[in-house]
Design a protein around this motif. Structure first.
Motif, short mmCIF file in Angstrom:
data_model
loop_
_atom_site.label_atom_id
_atom_site.label_comp_id
_atom_site.label_asym_id
_atom_site.label_seq_id
_atom_site.Cartn_x
_atom_site.Cartn_y
_atom_site.Cartn_z
N SER A 64 0.87 -1.81 9.06
CA SER A 64 1.52 -1.60 7.76
C SER A 64 0.94 -2.53 6.71
CB SER A 64 3.03 -1.83 7.88
OG SER A 64 3.61 -0.91 8.79
N LEU A 65 0.58 -3.76 7.13
CA LEU A 65 -0.08 -4.68 6.20
C LEU A 65 -1.44 -4.15 5.77
CD1 LEU A 65 0.62 -8.22 7.73
CD2 LEU A 65 1.61 -7.24 5.66
N VAL A 66 -2.18 -3.60 6.73
CA VAL A 66 -3.48 -3.02 6.40
C VAL A 66 -3.31 -1.85 5.45
CG1 VAL A 66 -5.50 -1.83 7.34
CG2 VAL A 66 -4.53 -3.78 8.56
N TRP A 67 -2.31 -1.01 5.73
CA TRP A 67 -2.03 0.15 4.85
C TRP A 67 -1.72 -0.33 3.43
CZ3 TRP A 67 2.39 1.53 2.12
CH2 TRP A 67 2.38 2.81 1.58
N ALA A 68 -0.89 -1.37 3.32
CA ALA A 68 -0.55 -1.91 1.99
C ALA A 68 -1.81 -2.47 1.31
CB ALA A 68 0.51 -3.00 2.12
N GLY A 69 -2.68 -3.11 2.10
CA GLY A 69 -3.93 -3.64 1.54
C GLY A 69 -4.79 -2.53 0.97
N PHE A 70 -4.84 -1.40 1.65
CA PHE A 70 -5.61 -0.26 1.15
C PHE A 70 -5.00 0.29 -0.14
CE2 PHE A 70 -7.53 0.47 5.48
CZ PHE A 70 -8.83 0.34 5.05
N GLN A 71 -3.67 0.31 -0.21
CA GLN A 71 -3.03 0.80 -1.43
C GLN A 71 -3.41 -0.04 -2.63
OE1 GLN A 71 -1.25 3.78 -1.28
NE2 GLN A 71 -2.13 3.61 0.77
N VAL A 72 -3.47 -1.36 -2.44
CA VAL A 72 -3.86 -2.24 -3.53
C VAL A 72 -5.35 -2.11 -3.81
CG1 VAL A 72 -3.98 -4.64 -4.32
CG2 VAL A 72 -1.99 -3.85 -3.01
#
Length: 302
Positions: A64-72
């Motif tokens: 989920s952290l990686v997913w959030a990183g991609f969103q940013v």
């Protein structure tokens, strides 16, 4: 007023969105695997599977952290971030590596507790669960690694290593449970020793992940072969006589380039500017190199 992102940043955005979708699929699979592992560990009397289930839960959070990183990282450049938001991807990868170290410590502590605490041996059918987990994790790891190579994503590379370490820990648990079943009485802790061994593997992989992510955060130099390719591409632009210094750094899913070219000293400022612009366009147009911005400095050749 927001500006429409230029084409190279739009390509970066599309790569980030594709990476985010792949990560979300991994989250769904890990949620299912966690439930299966916990059920197998509890009813099959094996701590190795429970530890594996806990790791899958942590995988969900870290993914989920990686997913959030991609969103940013997918956001276009703005007034406060003129080079874009690509570093968010590397920061997310670094955070995941930190969680991997924490998980290794947690699993190791409880594995030692189980080793020194007498308990019943594991059930034979837990081997079937682990075999399925190993296959799924190897497939996920290969898919993530291929996507990481294609997109130039450190975070996806970390996810690939994470899935690979999961496969290794599950394989270690498989071996440990097999030894416990074959050995019989007195070998009940074999799967716990396997879980302890898995901690070493997890920590080792975590160290590799930290180094890779830190390289992006600290603007480490790109591979010499990659730099040579970009240099060769710049030299093909008409009017470029030679190259002096060139610096490249990775910013998320793309690269930023500072390059110094030499042109005929008798050219007008306008002509030199046109050559510099052609160099920038040529580098950005190369989809293989994923370059989103280029700064060109012009020097006379004589």
């Amino acid at each position: 007023m927001s500006l429409r992102p230029p084409q190279p940043h739009l390509a970066t955005q599309l790569r980030a969105e594709a990476g985010a979708r792949l990560v979300l699929r991994g989250v769904a699979i890990n949620a299912l695997l966690a439930a299966v592992k916990f059920a197998g560990g509890i009813f099959g009397n094996t701590y190795a599977l429970i530890a594996d289930g806990a790791e899958s839960l942590l995988d969900i959070f870290s993914s989920s952290l990686v997913w959030a990183g991609f969103q940013v990282a997918a956001r276009p450049p703005d007034a406060n971030h003129p080079y874009g938001h690509g570093k968010a991807e590397a920061v997310a990868a670094l955070a995941v590596a930190g969680f991997i170290f924490a998980m290794a410590g947690w699993v190791g502590y409880h594995a030692v507790h189980e080793i020194i605490t007498p308990h019943r041996g594991p059930a034979w059918w837990t081997l079937l669960v682990l075999a399925g987990v190993v296959v799924i994790k190897i497939v996920l790891s290969r898919q993530m690694a291929a996507a990481s190579e294609e997109a130039g994503s450190t975070a996806l590379g970390v996810e690939a290593l994470h899935h690979w370490s999961d496969a290794l820990t599950s394989a270690a648990a498989f071996v440990g449970i097999t030894i416990a079943l074959v050995g019989g009485k007195g070998w009940e802790a074999a799967d716990d020793w396997a879980a302890l061994f898995a901690c070493v593997v997890i920590a080792f992989n975590g160290g590799g992940m930290v180094m890779k992510a830190m390289g992006d955060v600290m603007d480490a130099a790109v591979a010499q072969t990659f730099e040579n390719e970009v240099r060769s591409l710049a030299l093909t632009v008409p009017g470029v006589i030679a190259l002096d210094k060139m610096r490249m750094r990775k910013s998320g899913l793309s690269y930023l380039v500072d390059i110094q070219i030499r042109v005929n000293g008798s050219l007008t400022v306008r002509a030199g500017h046109d050559i510099a612009h052609a160099v920038k366009d040529a580098l950005i147009a190369s989809a293989r190199h994923r370059i989103s911005d280029v700064t060109v400095h012009v020097e006379p050749a004589d």
